[in-house]
Design an enzyme around this catalytic site. Structure first.
Site, PDB file in Angstrom:
ATOM      1  N   GLY A   1       0.799  -1.240   0.000  1.00 17.51           N
ATOM      2  CA  GLY A   1       0.000   0.000   0.000  1.00 17.51           C
ATOM      3  C   GLY A   1       0.820   1.273   0.000  1.00 17.51           C
ATOM      4  N   SER A   2       2.058   1.198  -0.521  1.00 19.29           N
ATOM      5  CA  SER A   2       2.863   2.431  -0.531  1.00 19.29           C
ATOM      6  C   SER A   2       2.286   3.456  -1.511  1.00 19.29           C
ATOM      7  CB  SER A   2       4.334   2.133  -0.844  1.00 19.29           C
ATOM      8  OG  SER A   2       4.482   1.693  -2.175  1.00 19.29           O
ATOM      9  N   ASN A   3       1.656   3.000  -2.579  1.00 18.70           N
ATOM     10  CA  ASN A   3       1.021   3.948  -3.507  1.00 18.70           C
ATOM     11  C   ASN A   3      -0.219   4.578  -2.876  1.00 18.70           C
ATOM     12  OD1 ASN A   3       2.306   4.117  -6.342  1.00 18.70           O
ATOM     13  ND2 ASN A   3       2.476   1.964  -5.759  1.00 18.70           N
TER      14      ASN A   3
ATOM     15  N   MET B   1      -3.982  -7.324  -6.571  1.00 20.28           N
ATOM     16  CA  MET B   1      -3.412  -8.473  -7.264  1.00 20.28           C
ATOM     17  C   MET B   1      -4.425  -9.337  -8.026  1.00 20.28           C
ATOM     18  SD  MET B   1      -0.515  -7.655  -6.674  1.00 20.28           S
ATOM     19  CE  MET B   1       0.741  -8.830  -7.089  1.00 20.28           C
TER      20      MET B   1
ATOM     21  N   ASN C   1      -5.117   2.071 -13.159  1.00 19.41           N
ATOM     22  CA  ASN C   1      -4.154   1.154 -12.546  1.00 19.41           C
ATOM     23  C   ASN C   1      -2.742   1.695 -12.754  1.00 19.41           C
ATOM     24  OD1 ASN C   1      -3.152  -1.332 -11.398  1.00 19.41           O
ATOM     25  ND2 ASN C   1      -2.622  -2.002 -13.477  1.00 19.41           N
TER      26      ASN C   1
ATOM     27  N   HIS D   1       1.264   0.457 -13.194  1.00 20.33           N
ATOM     28  CA  HIS D   1       2.028  -0.741 -13.521  1.00 20.33           C
ATOM     29  C   HIS D   1       3.518  -0.380 -13.562  1.00 20.33           C
ATOM     30  CE1 HIS D   1       2.639  -4.710 -15.205  1.00 20.33           C
ATOM     31  NE2 HIS D   1       3.525  -4.152 -16.012  1.00 20.33           N
TER      32      HIS D   1
HETATM   33  C1  GRF Z   1       3.439  -1.242  -7.494  1.00 20.90           C
HETATM   34  O1  GRF Z   1       4.709  -1.474  -8.016  1.00 20.90           O
HETATM   35  C2  GRF Z   1       2.414  -1.113  -8.597  1.00 20.90           C
HETATM   36  O2  GRF Z   1       2.946  -0.569  -9.773  1.00 20.90           O
HETATM   37  C3  GRF Z   1       2.000  -2.541  -8.844  1.00 20.90           C
HETATM   38  O3  GRF Z   1       2.000  -3.132  -7.576  1.00 20.90           O
HETATM   39  C4  GRF Z   1       2.920  -2.448  -6.725  1.00 20.90           C
HETATM   40  C5  GRF Z   1       2.148  -2.048  -5.509  1.00 20.90           C
HETATM   41  O4  GRF Z   1       2.961  -1.518  -4.504  1.00 20.90           O
HETATM   42  N1  GRF Z   1       0.731  -2.601  -9.534  1.00 20.90           N
HETATM   43  P1  GRF Z   1       2.316  -0.909  -3.198  1.00 20.90           P
HETATM   44  O5  GRF Z   1       1.395  -1.962  -2.598  1.00 20.90           O
HETATM   45  O6  GRF Z   1       1.550   0.333  -3.583  1.00 20.90           O
HETATM   46  O7  GRF Z   1       3.467  -0.599  -2.299  1.00 20.90           O
END
Ligand code: GRF
Length: 205
Positions: free
Chosen positions: A13-15, A91, A108, A110
């Site tokens: 969940g870093s994004n 996922m 999304n 990627h």
């Molecule tokens: C990221 O690299 C994103 O591009 C991919 O999954 C990863 C998720 O990372 N779809 P996080 O859970 O947001 O840290």
């Protein structure tokens, strides 16, 4: 009217965190109303909880089949009156049920320059292949995996001294800058899709 965002995440969940932090500093006319996860152990759920964001968690194993599972998700999204679905490390492949209800309203991120290196191990695959440039793509979601119209792409150069870990770090740091800005531009109504192409008015991405 403020836009309502749902973030879907399965892991770290870093994004999600990057979007939360960005929106805490700047009012983009939208709020993260909910976080959905298929994984009860997801760090994303903890992060959402830390910021008082409503969470929903359901594993596909709890439903009779994927169609039922996806219908359940659509019900939640409708109840919460969600305008934009932001996939951030979710996922599972989104089912038709959801995509058909939210055309051009699901995005999304990627960790590669699509259409190269689709799939779950893109950073590793690009690194093993020895590419000199890889990067990050934000795109609309359609029924095929890592496929829909591309909104933004940022290159990341692979240095000879890079390890897989350092490349991952570089890519994530680009993601954390890019994704909140795309969400902002989307919520400002600046992103439009025409067929397979995306147009951004006054793009500051
Ligand atoms: C990221 O690299 C994103 O591009 C991919 O999954 C990863 C998720 O990372 N779809 P996080 O859970 O947001 O840290």
């Amino acid at each position: 009217m403020r836009k309502k965002i749902a973030v879907f995440a399965s892991g770290n969940g870093s994004n999600l965190q990057a979007i939360i932090d960005y929106m805490a500093k700047k009012d983009i006319g939208a709020d993260i109303d909910m976080v959905f996860s298929d994984n009860i152990r997801s760090m994303a759920l903890k992060r959402a909880g830390n910021h008082g964001i409503k969470t929903f968690c359901k594993s596909p194993k709890e439903s009779a089949n994927r169609q039922e599972y996806d219908k359940g998700i659509v019900m939640i999204l409708k109840e919460q009156k969600i305008d934009l679905v932001v996939l951030a490390g979710y996922m599972l492949i989104l089912g038709r049920e959801i995509i058909k209800e939210y055309p051009d309203r699901i995005i999304n991120i990627h960790p590669a320059i699509l259409p190269c290196f689709k799939g779950m191990h893109s950073i590793r695959d690009a690194y093993s292949k020895g590419v000199k440039v890889t990067g990050v793509t934000v795109h609309f979601v359609d029924e095929d995996m890592d496929n829909g119209p591309i909104i933004a792409q940022v290159p990341v150069f692979v240095d000879q001294s890079d390890t897989l870990d350092s490349l991952e770090e570089k890519i994530h740091s680009v993601e954390h800058k890019l994704y909140p800005r795309v969400v902002e531009q989307y919520c400002a109504g600046l992103i439009k899709v025409k067929g397979s192409k995306v147009f951004i008015k006054d793009s500051q991405i």
